[in-house]
Design an enzyme around this catalytic site. Structure first.
Site, PDB file in Angstrom:
ATOM      1  N   ILE A 123      -4.214  33.945 -14.281  1.00 26.92           N
ATOM      2  CA  ILE A 123      -3.732  33.434 -15.132  1.00 26.92           C
ATOM      3  C   ILE A 123      -4.054  32.163 -14.575  1.00 26.92           C
ATOM      4  O   ILE A 123      -4.140  31.333 -13.571  1.00 26.92           O
ATOM      5  CB  ILE A 123      -2.547  33.102 -15.173  1.00 26.92           C
ATOM      6  CG1 ILE A 123      -1.954  32.317 -16.395  1.00 26.92           C
ATOM      7  CG2 ILE A 123      -1.210  33.193 -13.259  1.00 26.92           C
ATOM      8  CD1 ILE A 123      -0.175  33.016 -16.522  1.00 26.92           C
ATOM      9  N   GLU A 127      -4.898  22.890 -12.794  1.00 25.87           N
ATOM     10  CA  GLU A 127      -5.804  22.005 -12.945  1.00 25.87           C
ATOM     11  C   GLU A 127      -5.769  21.183 -11.342  1.00 25.87           C
ATOM     12  O   GLU A 127      -4.778  20.817 -11.060  1.00 25.87           O
ATOM     13  CB  GLU A 127      -5.762  21.097 -14.376  1.00 25.87           C
ATOM     14  CG  GLU A 127      -5.950  22.606 -15.280  1.00 25.87           C
ATOM     15  CD  GLU A 127      -5.158  21.653 -16.465  1.00 25.87           C
ATOM     16  OE1 GLU A 127      -5.459  22.110 -17.285  1.00 25.87           O
ATOM     17  OE2 GLU A 127      -5.458  20.001 -16.924  1.00 25.87           O
ATOM     18  N   PRO A 128      -6.994  20.282 -11.381  1.00 24.35           N
ATOM     19  CA  PRO A 128      -7.708  19.616 -10.470  1.00 24.35           C
ATOM     20  C   PRO A 128      -6.670  17.871 -10.313  1.00 24.35           C
ATOM     21  O   PRO A 128      -5.769  17.902  -9.670  1.00 24.35           O
ATOM     22  CB  PRO A 128      -8.518  19.111 -10.856  1.00 24.35           C
ATOM     23  CG  PRO A 128      -9.565  20.278 -11.586  1.00 24.35           C
ATOM     24  CD  PRO A 128      -8.203  20.629 -12.311  1.00 24.35           C
ATOM     25  N   ILE A 157      -7.422  29.613  -8.692  1.00 16.85           N
ATOM     26  CA  ILE A 157      -7.418  30.534  -9.827  1.00 16.85           C
ATOM     27  C   ILE A 157      -7.254  31.616  -9.143  1.00 16.85           C
ATOM     28  O   ILE A 157      -8.080  32.164  -8.342  1.00 16.85           O
ATOM     29  CB  ILE A 157      -7.789  30.503 -10.496  1.00 16.85           C
ATOM     30  CG1 ILE A 157      -7.900  28.746 -11.935  1.00 16.85           C
ATOM     31  CG2 ILE A 157      -7.745  31.882 -11.430  1.00 16.85           C
ATOM     32  CD1 ILE A 157      -6.248  28.774 -11.883  1.00 16.85           C
ATOM     33  N   GLN A 243      10.227  35.560 -13.147  1.00 17.68           N
ATOM     34  CA  GLN A 243       9.617  37.502 -12.480  1.00 17.68           C
ATOM     35  C   GLN A 243       8.657  36.544 -11.544  1.00 17.68           C
ATOM     36  O   GLN A 243       8.801  37.439 -10.269  1.00 17.68           O
ATOM     37  CB  GLN A 243       9.245  38.169 -13.535  1.00 17.68           C
ATOM     38  CG  GLN A 243       8.664  39.200 -12.699  1.00 17.68           C
ATOM     39  CD  GLN A 243       8.844  40.268 -13.560  1.00 17.68           C
ATOM     40  OE1 GLN A 243       9.330  40.668 -14.096  1.00 17.68           O
ATOM     41  NE2 GLN A 243       7.425  40.542 -13.752  1.00 17.68           N
ATOM     42  N   GLU A 244       7.935  35.603 -11.115  1.00 14.22           N
ATOM     43  CA  GLU A 244       6.800  35.195 -10.395  1.00 14.22           C
ATOM     44  C   GLU A 244       7.296  35.034  -9.111  1.00 14.22           C
ATOM     45  O   GLU A 244       6.701  35.455  -8.262  1.00 14.22           O
ATOM     46  CB  GLU A 244       6.152  34.173 -11.318  1.00 14.22           C
ATOM     47  CG  GLU A 244       4.669  33.542 -10.176  1.00 14.22           C
ATOM     48  CD  GLU A 244       3.566  32.520 -11.060  1.00 14.22           C
ATOM     49  OE1 GLU A 244       2.807  32.081 -10.307  1.00 14.22           O
ATOM     50  OE2 GLU A 244       3.916  32.563 -12.227  1.00 14.22           O
ATOM     51  N   GLN A 338       4.924  31.406  19.110  1.00  8.84           N
ATOM     52  CA  GLN A 338       5.110  30.702  20.267  1.00  8.84           C
ATOM     53  C   GLN A 338       5.466  31.938  21.034  1.00  8.84           C
ATOM     54  O   GLN A 338       6.091  32.240  22.277  1.00  8.84           O
ATOM     55  CB  GLN A 338       6.494  29.696  20.139  1.00  8.84           C
ATOM     56  CG  GLN A 338       7.203  29.171  21.188  1.00  8.84           C
ATOM     57  CD  GLN A 338       6.240  28.105  21.776  1.00  8.84           C
ATOM     58  OE1 GLN A 338       4.894  27.387  20.919  1.00  8.84           O
ATOM     59  NE2 GLN A 338       6.011  27.777  23.087  1.00  8.84           N
ATOM     60  N   GLY A 342      -0.129  32.125  24.604  1.00  5.44           N
ATOM     61  CA  GLY A 342      -1.439  32.280  23.467  1.00  5.44           C
ATOM     62  C   GLY A 342      -2.044  33.517  23.354  1.00  5.44           C
ATOM     63  O   GLY A 342      -2.987  33.212  22.126  1.00  5.44           O
ATOM     64  N   GLY A 366       5.226  26.646  -8.249  1.00  9.09           N
ATOM     65  CA  GLY A 366       6.322  26.030  -8.354  1.00  9.09           C
ATOM     66  C   GLY A 366       6.188  24.860  -7.210  1.00  9.09           C
ATOM     67  O   GLY A 366       6.672  26.449  -6.119  1.00  9.09           O
TER      68      GLY A 366
END
Length: 382
Positions: A123, A127-128, A157, A243-244, A338, A342, A366
């Site tokens: 979907i 956009e930029p 995308i 739902q997303e 943490q 290391g 979003g």
């Protein structure tokens, strides 16, 4: 303990998906991360097992299954790794647009391939110059006879390289006031004249996930590829975002659970100053804090899953879950790294990959700041 929306048939489905992933994904996941993409053959194998798009009606090859199957599918993908998120997007974000808004001819044309894994979906909203602000998209679709002529660019995308079917948000009426009333959804198929793939994007995390730019230069798309009605695209997208965002919350929840599990195992076995670091009070407090937040997240998301399955409008609550759980998962990643010391910074330890992969969950579908706007608007409405 299984959530109360999980029945025996769901448990069987989970076991089948898990066994499949253990055989077909786990051994190859690191290779896919290095190569920067998941093979198309994996999609077809998934489809052959009947795991793709279980919510699709039987007459198009699906199982006509409930949302609990989608929950299980996304949970099991996330347990392997977040780079598999493109399959969840295909199943539960893109294909539902075709199910709900597609014509019978469109469903017959596209859904069987989506179920079999022969067709990968995407979907294209972002956009930029327009991310969460969907009303400000610039891609246009001008009707000329039996075709729409699309011009514009999309970015970030998911499934952008592999996609055969792309649901594109575009302006069919650039002069509409307010602007969102001019947005429509048009399906662009692979091979469409004037439709090009841009570069595959190099991301901080999700290295195996296919993310790309899409370019439309006088792309010639049949009018029959309009999804639903002209000018209704924004409403369709708003309707599907519940739902997303719930799917994202579920995935982030599982990621947090996995990070805690691997960290508990690590601190039990790692020794410092002559004893296991799990015996230090600081370690115990940190683990206790994370376990509590993760339990709260699980209870919250399970409650929302039930309400969503019952058809309830829980947009505000899902917005709460999306921002809080994704932020909680980011905190969990930092604390778990943490506690690994290391070694947590080494690629051979899975916490390093989880640490890289989780931040984007607070951005897509979003941003979390947008989620707070939605919550506030509901709280202050008259």
């Amino acid at each position: 303990m299984a959530a109360n929306y999980i029945q025996n048939e769901h448990k069987i489905f989970r076991e089948s998906v898990r066994k499949f992933l253990e055989k077909e994904a786990v051994p190859y996941y690191d290779q896919w991360e290095r190569e920067g993409i998941i093979p198309r053959e994996f999609w077809r194998k998934f489809g052959n097992q009947g795991f793709l798009c279980p919510n699709v009606d039987e007459k198009y090859g699906g199982l006509n299954a409930d949302f609990a199957y989608s929950v299980i599918f996304n949970e099991e993908l996330e347990r392997v790794g977040t780079s598999l998120i493109g399959l969840g997007l295909h199943n539960d974000i893109v294909v539902p647009y075709i199910i709900e808004y597609g014509s019978e001819e469109q469903k017959q044309r596209w859904l069987p391939g989506c179920v079999s894994g022969e067709k990968v979906t995407a979907i294209a909203m972002t956009e930029p110059g327009a991310g969460s602000d969907l009303a400000n998209i610039k891609t246009t679709a001008k009707r000329e006879g039996d075709y729409y002529i699309l011009n514009g660019e999309k970015t970030f995308i998911t499934n952008g390289i592999h996609s055969d079917i792309v649901v594109v948000a575009c302006k069919t009426d650039p002069n509409a006031v307010p602007a969102y009333k001019g947005i429509s959804l048009i399906v662009v198929e692979r091979g469409t004249p004037g439709f090009f793939r841009g570069k595959k994007l190099d991301k901080v995390g999700l290295h195996g996930q296919d993310t790309a730019e899409l370019i439309f230069q006088d792309a010639c798309v049949p009018v029959t590829n309009l999804l639903g009605e002209e000018g209704k695209g924004f409403y369709y997208m708003m309707n599907k975002l519940q739902q997303e965002r719930l799917i994202i919350a579920i995935s982030a929840q599982v990621s947090a659970e996995e990070m805690l599990r691997m960290t508990v195992d690590y601190v039990k076995n790692r020794k410092a100053f002559g004893k296991s670091i799990s015996q230090f009070q600081n370690t115990q407090f940190k683990i206790a804090e994370m376990a509590t937040e993760i339990k709260l997240g699980r209870n919250f998301v399970d409650d929302l899953i039930i309400k969503h399955m019952n058809g309830e409008d829980v947009v505000t609550q899902v917005s709460m879950a999306k921002w809080w759980i994704t932020d909680m998962a980011k905190r969990t990643a930092a604390e778990c790294m943490q506690l690994h010391g290391g070694y947590g910074f080494m690629e051979e330890y899975p916490i390093a990959r989880r640490y890289r992969d989780i931040p984007v969950a607070a951005i897509y579908a979003g941003t979390n700041q947008i989620m707070k706007n939605i919550i506030a608007k509901d709280l202050f409405k008259d």
